[in-house]
Design a protein around this motif. Structure first.
Motif, PDB file in Angstrom:
ATOM      1  N   ARG A  37       0.864  -1.172   0.000  1.00 32.60           N
ATOM      2  CA  ARG A  37       0.000   0.000   0.000  1.00 32.60           C
ATOM      3  C   ARG A  37       0.903   1.226   0.000  1.00 32.60           C
ATOM      4  O   ARG A  37       2.086   1.151   0.315  1.00 32.60           O
ATOM      5  N   LYS A  38       0.328   2.357  -0.365  1.00 30.58           N
ATOM      6  CA  LYS A  38       1.097   3.596  -0.328  1.00 30.58           C
ATOM      7  C   LYS A  38       1.362   4.018   1.111  1.00 30.58           C
ATOM      8  O   LYS A  38       0.617   3.666   2.028  1.00 30.58           O
ATOM      9  N   ALA A  39       2.420   4.781   1.292  1.00 28.40           N
ATOM     10  CA  ALA A  39       2.746   5.294   2.615  1.00 28.40           C
ATOM     11  C   ALA A  39       1.698   6.306   3.067  1.00 28.40           C
ATOM     12  O   ALA A  39       1.186   7.089   2.267  1.00 28.40           O
ATOM     13  N   SER A  40       1.380   6.283   4.349  1.00 32.59           N
ATOM     14  CA  SER A  40       0.478   7.271   4.922  1.00 32.59           C
ATOM     15  C   SER A  40       1.249   8.549   5.241  1.00 32.59           C
ATOM     16  O   SER A  40       2.457   8.506   5.505  1.00 32.59           O
ATOM     17  N   PRO A  41       0.592   9.717   5.254  1.00 31.91           N
ATOM     18  CA  PRO A  41       1.264  10.950   5.684  1.00 31.91           C
ATOM     19  C   PRO A  41       1.823  10.797   7.091  1.00 31.91           C
ATOM     20  O   PRO A  41       1.213  10.171   7.952  1.00 31.91           O
ATOM     21  N   TYR A 122       6.432   5.506  -4.579  1.00 31.51           N
ATOM     22  CA  TYR A 122       7.042   6.772  -4.177  1.00 31.51           C
ATOM     23  C   TYR A 122       6.003   7.768  -3.681  1.00 31.51           C
ATOM     24  O   TYR A 122       6.359   8.751  -3.029  1.00 31.51           O
ATOM     25  N   ILE A 123       4.739   7.577  -4.058  1.00 25.76           N
ATOM     26  CA  ILE A 123       3.722   8.608  -3.876  1.00 25.76           C
ATOM     27  C   ILE A 123       2.939   8.366  -2.593  1.00 25.76           C
ATOM     28  O   ILE A 123       2.392   7.285  -2.372  1.00 25.76           O
ATOM     29  N   VAL A 124       2.870   9.368  -1.741  1.00 22.86           N
ATOM     30  CA  VAL A 124       2.181   9.267  -0.457  1.00 22.86           C
ATOM     31  C   VAL A 124       0.669   9.250  -0.676  1.00 22.86           C
ATOM     32  O   VAL A 124       0.142   9.958  -1.544  1.00 22.86           O
ATOM     33  N   GLU A 125      -0.022   8.443   0.123  1.00 18.96           N
ATOM     34  CA  GLU A 125      -1.477   8.331   0.035  1.00 18.96           C
ATOM     35  C   GLU A 125      -2.143   9.711   0.176  1.00 18.96           C
ATOM     36  O   GLU A 125      -1.788  10.502   1.052  1.00 18.96           O
ATOM     37  N   GLY A 126      -3.083   9.981  -0.714  1.00 25.12           N
ATOM     38  CA  GLY A 126      -3.775  11.254  -0.684  1.00 25.12           C
ATOM     39  C   GLY A 126      -3.143  12.322  -1.543  1.00 25.12           C
ATOM     40  O   GLY A 126      -3.692  13.423  -1.684  1.00 25.12           O
ATOM     41  N   TYR A 127      -1.984  12.017  -2.128  1.00 23.21           N
ATOM     42  CA  TYR A 127      -1.285  12.951  -3.011  1.00 23.21           C
ATOM     43  C   TYR A 127      -1.233  12.346  -4.414  1.00 23.21           C
ATOM     44  O   TYR A 127      -1.534  11.175  -4.621  1.00 23.21           O
ATOM     45  N   ALA A 195       7.766  17.172   4.044  1.00 21.97           N
ATOM     46  CA  ALA A 195       7.207  16.021   3.349  1.00 21.97           C
ATOM     47  C   ALA A 195       6.044  16.471   2.468  1.00 21.97           C
ATOM     48  O   ALA A 195       5.283  17.368   2.823  1.00 21.97           O
ATOM     49  N   ASP A 196       5.912  15.834   1.337  1.00 27.25           N
ATOM     50  CA  ASP A 196       4.860  16.179   0.389  1.00 27.25           C
ATOM     51  C   ASP A 196       4.442  14.894  -0.313  1.00 27.25           C
ATOM     52  O   ASP A 196       4.346  13.846   0.313  1.00 27.25           O
ATOM     53  N   ALA A 197       4.252  14.961  -1.609  1.00 30.77           N
ATOM     54  CA  ALA A 197       3.775  13.794  -2.355  1.00 30.77           C
ATOM     55  C   ALA A 197       4.839  12.732  -2.540  1.00 30.77           C
ATOM     56  O   ALA A 197       4.537  11.545  -2.650  1.00 30.77           O
ATOM     57  N   LEU A 198       6.108  13.134  -2.587  1.00 32.28           N
ATOM     58  CA  LEU A 198       7.194  12.249  -3.030  1.00 32.28           C
ATOM     59  C   LEU A 198       8.014  11.712  -1.866  1.00 32.28           C
ATOM     60  O   LEU A 198       8.525  12.474  -1.038  1.00 32.28           O
ATOM     61  N   LEU A 199       8.182  10.369  -1.809  1.00 36.09           N
ATOM     62  CA  LEU A 199       9.129   9.746  -0.885  1.00 36.09           C
ATOM     63  C   LEU A 199      10.511   9.785  -1.533  1.00 36.09           C
ATOM     64  O   LEU A 199      10.739   9.177  -2.582  1.00 36.09           O
TER      65      LEU A 199
END
Length: 332
Positions: A37-41, A122-127, A195-199
């Motif tokens: 799953r995508k990473a959470s904020p 790479y993309i955070v959940e919600g972004y 932190a923003d959309a990108l890990l």
């Protein structure tokens, strides 16, 4: 393997009072999950997006431990605004654009440059990221300053050095994004620590900047873990790098330096499942209280054998020889 050193750190009352009842950063990060799953904020996303906002503010305030540290972190706010995208797009080959972008980045405060495609993890959940490519940039610390961590009201050189490199991340990523936009392509900067959309770490690994270390940070073949990262997403056509596998992951399997040096015992000698990937993972619930109480940390980066100036080249050769011996023994 040597016995694990006993850890004696206990979080203080201010941090414990700020810890959200019943919350675990490890659960939020996906520790133990074998499904992707995508990473959470999380840190350092806006505090309204995760349950650790109060603790994040304590950690942020702690980074202002001395006037020097305050000055360096304030410089991270001094960057050029994004320019409008040139409506007249210049045309060059991906090879030419990559060479020009690399040349510009290295001439404008970046020390490492790599390119890869944007991938879902790479993309955070919600972004969202709606362009195909990401440029990863690296910025090494002054090692003598960094190793003076954690900081104190009497000596803030360590955390000031972190702030200095974050400011460099910000300026360099905005400058590169603006240069790309002037060529007629979309570009958006992602400097740490905001932190923003990108890990940044998984993107940097795929872009050839290094391997993941036991301490949860990138290890570069030249600078070790002694660096910070930034990214720029873009639709400029570029040539992609391959991962740089030079042996630091194998080295971490048998190294205990950062594990033993970590005051709260947040680093372990076993990889763990995290959101569908078995990898090195640092215990958030142990790390962050110490980080918040001690004006940041970075002890694990400073003690990492790969970070000491002049050591990484020798370790790369040592690991290459070890790999050759293993292959030779396996063929016999």
């Amino acid at each position: 393997m040597s016995r694990r050193k006993e850890k004696t750190y206990t979080p203080g009352p201010v941090v414990m009072a700020a810890w959200p009842e019943g919350a675990s950063g490890n659960v939020l990060n996906g520790q133990g999950e074998k499904t992707f799953r995508k990473a959470s904020p999380m840190f350092w996303h806006p505090p309204t997006q995760h349950p650790f906002g109060t603790l994040q503010q304590i950690a942020s305030d702690g980074c202002r431990v001395t006037p020097e540290a305050v000055e360096e972190f304030l410089k991270a706010r001094d960057y050029p605004p994004l320019v409008e995208i040139n409506p007249v797009r210049a045309e060059r080959t991906p090879q030419e654009w990559t060479a020009l972008a690399r040349e510009f980045a290295l001439a404008n405060e970046s020390d490492l440059f790599g390119v890869t495609t944007v991938k879902e993890h790479y993309i955070v959940e919600g972004y969202s990221i709606d362009v195909p490519n990401v440029i990863a940039l690296g910025f090494p610390h002054n090692y003598e300053n960094l190793k003076q961590v954690p900081s104190s009201p009497e000596n803030g050189k360590g955390i000031a050095e972190v702030g200095r490199q974050y400011a460099r991340c910000t300026r360099a990523s905005y400058k590169l994004a603006n240069w790309i936009r002037e060529q007629g392509y979309y570009a958006y900067p992602y400097p740490g620590p905001r932190a923003d959309a990108l890990l940044l770490i998984p993107a940097a690994i795929d872009a050839g900047l290094g391997e993941l270390g036991k301490h949860g940070s990138l290890i570069n073949r030249t600078y070790g873990a002694n660096l910070r990262l930034a990214g720029v997403t873009t639709d400029m056509p570029l040539v992609f790098n391959e991962e740089d596998v030079f042996g630091s992951d194998d080295f971490c399997l048998n190294c205990r330096v950062c594990d033993d040096a970590c005051p709260p015992g947040a680093i372990t000698d076993q990889k763990q499942w995290v959101r569908g990937v078995e990898r090195w993972y640092v215990d958030f619930d142990k790390c962050i209280p110490y980080f918040a109480e001690n004006a940041g940390c970075a002890i694990c980066l400073a003690v990492c054998p790969w970070s000491r100036p002049g050591v990484a080249d020798n370790l790369v050769m040592k690991m290459a020889k070890r790999r050759e011996a293993q292959l030779r023994d396996g063929a016999e």
